[in-house]
Design a protein around this motif. Structure first.
Motif, short mmCIF file in Angstrom:
data_model
loop_
_atom_site.label_atom_id
_atom_site.label_comp_id
_atom_site.label_asym_id
_atom_site.label_seq_id
_atom_site.Cartn_x
_atom_site.Cartn_y
_atom_site.Cartn_z
N PRO A 85 68.09 -5.21 70.86
CA PRO A 85 67.00 -5.96 71.50
C PRO A 85 66.05 -6.57 70.49
CG PRO A 85 66.90 -3.63 72.08
CD PRO A 85 68.12 -3.81 71.28
N LEU A 86 65.62 -7.81 70.78
CA LEU A 86 64.75 -8.54 69.86
C LEU A 86 63.28 -8.47 70.26
CD1 LEU A 86 66.98 -11.74 69.43
CD2 LEU A 86 66.81 -9.78 67.89
N LEU A 87 63.02 -8.58 71.56
CA LEU A 87 61.63 -8.53 72.03
C LEU A 87 61.26 -7.10 72.37
CD1 LEU A 87 61.50 -11.74 74.21
CD2 LEU A 87 59.73 -11.11 72.59
N GLU B 118 47.97 -9.23 58.95
CA GLU B 118 47.31 -8.18 59.73
C GLU B 118 48.20 -7.66 60.85
OE1 GLU B 118 43.47 -9.63 61.08
OE2 GLU B 118 42.92 -9.99 58.97
N GLN B 119 49.11 -8.50 61.33
CA GLN B 119 49.99 -8.08 62.43
C GLN B 119 51.09 -7.13 61.95
OE1 GLN B 119 48.95 -8.73 65.48
NE2 GLN B 119 47.33 -9.62 64.22
N LEU B 120 51.34 -7.15 60.65
CA LEU B 120 52.38 -6.28 60.11
C LEU B 120 51.92 -4.83 60.07
CD1 LEU B 120 54.04 -8.07 57.09
CD2 LEU B 120 55.22 -6.88 58.90
N GLN B 121 50.66 -4.64 59.77
CA GLN B 121 50.07 -3.31 59.53
C GLN B 121 50.96 -2.60 58.52
OE1 GLN B 121 50.06 -2.31 63.65
NE2 GLN B 121 48.09 -3.28 63.98
N GLU B 122 51.45 -1.39 58.83
CA GLU B 122 52.25 -0.71 57.82
C GLU B 122 53.74 -0.77 58.13
OE1 GLU B 122 49.09 -0.39 55.68
OE2 GLU B 122 51.01 0.34 54.95
N LYS B 123 54.12 -1.67 59.04
CA LYS B 123 55.52 -1.72 59.45
C LYS B 123 56.36 -2.50 58.44
CE LYS B 123 54.20 -3.62 63.20
NZ LYS B 123 54.23 -4.33 64.51
N PHE C 153 58.98 -4.41 59.36
CA PHE C 153 59.15 -5.71 60.01
C PHE C 153 58.15 -5.84 61.14
CE2 PHE C 153 62.79 -6.87 57.68
CZ PHE C 153 63.65 -5.79 57.59
N PHE C 154 57.91 -7.06 61.61
CA PHE C 154 57.03 -7.27 62.75
C PHE C 154 57.59 -6.52 63.97
CE2 PHE C 154 54.02 -10.20 61.03
CZ PHE C 154 54.70 -10.87 60.03
N GLY C 155 58.93 -6.40 64.01
CA GLY C 155 59.58 -5.71 65.11
C GLY C 155 59.61 -4.19 64.95
N GLY C 156 59.07 -3.67 63.84
CA GLY C 156 59.10 -2.22 63.59
C GLY C 156 60.08 -1.90 62.47
N GLU C 157 61.03 -1.00 62.79
CA GLU C 157 62.01 -0.63 61.77
C GLU C 157 63.07 -1.70 61.60
OE1 GLU C 157 62.56 1.88 59.44
OE2 GLU C 157 60.41 1.85 59.88
N LYS C 158 63.31 -2.43 62.69
CA LYS C 158 64.36 -3.46 62.64
C LYS C 158 63.78 -4.84 62.84
CE LYS C 158 68.20 -0.75 64.29
NZ LYS C 158 68.63 -0.32 65.64
N ILE C 159 64.55 -5.84 62.44
CA ILE C 159 64.15 -7.24 62.64
C ILE C 159 64.11 -7.54 64.14
CG2 ILE C 159 65.00 -9.62 62.40
CD1 ILE C 159 65.94 -8.87 59.61
N TRP D 247 57.29 -8.12 53.21
CA TRP D 247 58.06 -8.51 54.39
C TRP D 247 59.02 -9.65 54.06
CZ3 TRP D 247 58.09 -13.31 56.87
CH2 TRP D 247 58.93 -13.38 58.00
N MET D 248 58.55 -10.65 53.31
CA MET D 248 59.40 -11.79 52.96
C MET D 248 60.61 -11.31 52.19
SD MET D 248 56.78 -14.84 52.03
CE MET D 248 55.84 -15.63 53.31
#
Lengths: 224, 226
Positions: free
Chosen positions: A82-84, A136-141, A143-149, A186-187
């Protein structure tokens, strides 16, 4: 029934690349049709008569247009990886930031590409402000999606590729490791992902393309 | 039941999109009118990025951008669905919602212009409206089919605000003879009870638009004005 999936794209379109990323992450087989935008195919015009743009995904003969709409369609149709996010509020945040990326962020980055001197300095300051908001949206994750893209990583994916090309062209750093450490990381993580890595368009061709865009836009400004 | 609040602004069609969606789903909410251009501390706290209305706050969590809010409402309150179930039809609905957003400036340029520029802007607006008539609406009563959906809500401003904008700017663009199906859609849309009962005051909107247009014109006609 065998699924028929076709993707109309160009070699360089970052919006098309989003769809490539999503299809590959979901492990889907598809046929690619490369378009020459100066001479659009009859098929493209048939599948996207309103905007006449890429990307277009055709699934069993039905066309879906607009990259973020296609991402949502892919996520709803194929449930693996899942992506979203599931939670409606988290989903709303992801959609909000994807929109921000496509509107405020991308136009501020474009302004850096097509300007020089004092104007460029101001454009860079504005772009960095926007990049800080993304960070700021990344925080300590990871990826933006968490552990996965996820959806938002794919939506922002163009920054992981095109910003370093912009930096090479203008010979200035936009995403400084010290000022934007999380985004920098992240990049790197996004670009290094085995699925993403194999999809990047040829870097030297991209440099040439964006260099030409910069030059033709600067010329336009000077001749006004 | 978690508390729902909506921060909006009377003349804003974007705020009404959210009102219509909430009302169509029977969701109870508290409405807070912002006194724009002054922005309340709460608004700035809930939407620090864009500092705009509408903002929906559900159980203390803020959501901004009207179209993001509409999708949130649709997912959170599934009764009376406003998007098709079929994945491809849903994607088509989302396509038209994006189209509405992309073309919003084009449909409003005639309000910001005069003379030749306005004539050009009207031509461009007509092209967009023709696409809506032929490709988005087709032979359906509503953009969503037989009942209203998010696409209708997104284009809802055309059913009320647009003719006030036309009147203020001295132009008549949507007519029964040039865009008959769109013209009919406007009538049908306004007859829906939730819509009919939730529209701004026409007089107040006209007064607001008149002031807005005067400001715009004063900037056009005074070359060094700011």
């Amino acid at each position: 029934m065998a699924e028929e999936l076709k993707l109309f794209r160009t070699w360089s379109s970052p919006y098309s690349l989003r769809v490539v990323h999503a299809l590959k992450i979901k492990g889907l087989e598809y046929e690619t049709i490369f378009e020459d935008l100066s001479s659009k195919s009859a098929s493209l015009l048939q599948y996207n008569p309103v905007n006449k743009k890429v990307p277009v995904l055709v699934h069993n003969g039905k066309a879906i247009c607009e990259s973020l709409v296609i991402l949502e369609y892919i996520d709803e149709t194929w449930k693996q990886c899942p992506l979203l996010p599931r939670d409606p509020y988290e989903k709303a945040k992801a959609r909000f930031w994807a929109k921000f990326g496509d509107e405020k962020l991308s136009s501020s980055i474009w302004n850096v590409l097509i300007s020089q001197g004092k104007e460029q300095e101001e454009a860079i300051a504005a772009a960095v402000q926007n990049l800080k908001l993304i960070e700021e949206q990344l925080q300590e994750k990871k990826f933006f999606g968490g552990e996965k893209i996820g959806y938002l990583d794919i939506a922002f994916g163009w920054t992981a590729n095109l910003i370093s090309i912009l930096e090479e062209i203008i010979d200035l750093k936009l995403v400084d490791e010290e000022k934007l450490p999380l985004l920098s990381a992240w990049m790197q993580n996004f670009s290094d992902d085995p699925v993403i890595k194999q999809c990047w368009p040829p870097r030297d061709k991209l440099v040439v393309k964006f260099q030409a865009m910069r030059e033709s836009n600067l010329k336009t400004v000077l001749s006004q | 039941m978690e508390e729902v609040k909506l921060y909006g602004f009377g003349p804003s069609p974007f705020s009404y999109r959210v009102i219509w969606a909430l009302k169509l789903k029977g969701v109870k909410y508290e409405y807070i009118e912002e006194n724009l251009p002054m922005k309340s501390p709460k608004l700035l706290q809930h939407n620090p990025v864009h500092k705009k209305v509408p903002v929906l706050v559900h159980g203390g969590k803020p959501i901004s951008e009207s179209l993001v809010i509409l999708e949130y409402i649709e997912e959170t309150w599934p009764e009376n669905p406003l998007l098709p179930k079929d994945a491809h039809e849903k994607a088509m609905a989302r396509f038209w919602i994006r189209f509405a957003e992309d073309k919003y400036p084009t449909l409003n340029t005639f309000f910001r212009t005069v003379g030749q520029d306005q004539q050009l802007a009207i031509k461009e607006a007509l092209k967009v409206l023709q696409i809506l008539e032929d490709q988005a609406l087709g032979n359906n009563k509503f953009f969503n089919g037989n009942t209203v959906g998010l696409v209708d809500i997104t284009f809802g401003w055309l059913a009320f605000w647009f003719d006030c904008i036309e009147e203020t700017a001295g132009a008549k663009i949507i007519k029964s003879n040039n865009l008959p199906r769109l013209h009919e859609w406007i009538k049908n849309f306004k007859q829906i009870p939730v819509i009919q009962e939730n529209l701004p005051s026409r007089d107040k909107l006209l007064a607001y638009l008149k002031t807005k247009r005067e400001k715009i014109l004063s900037r056009i006609f005074i070359p060094n004005g700011h």
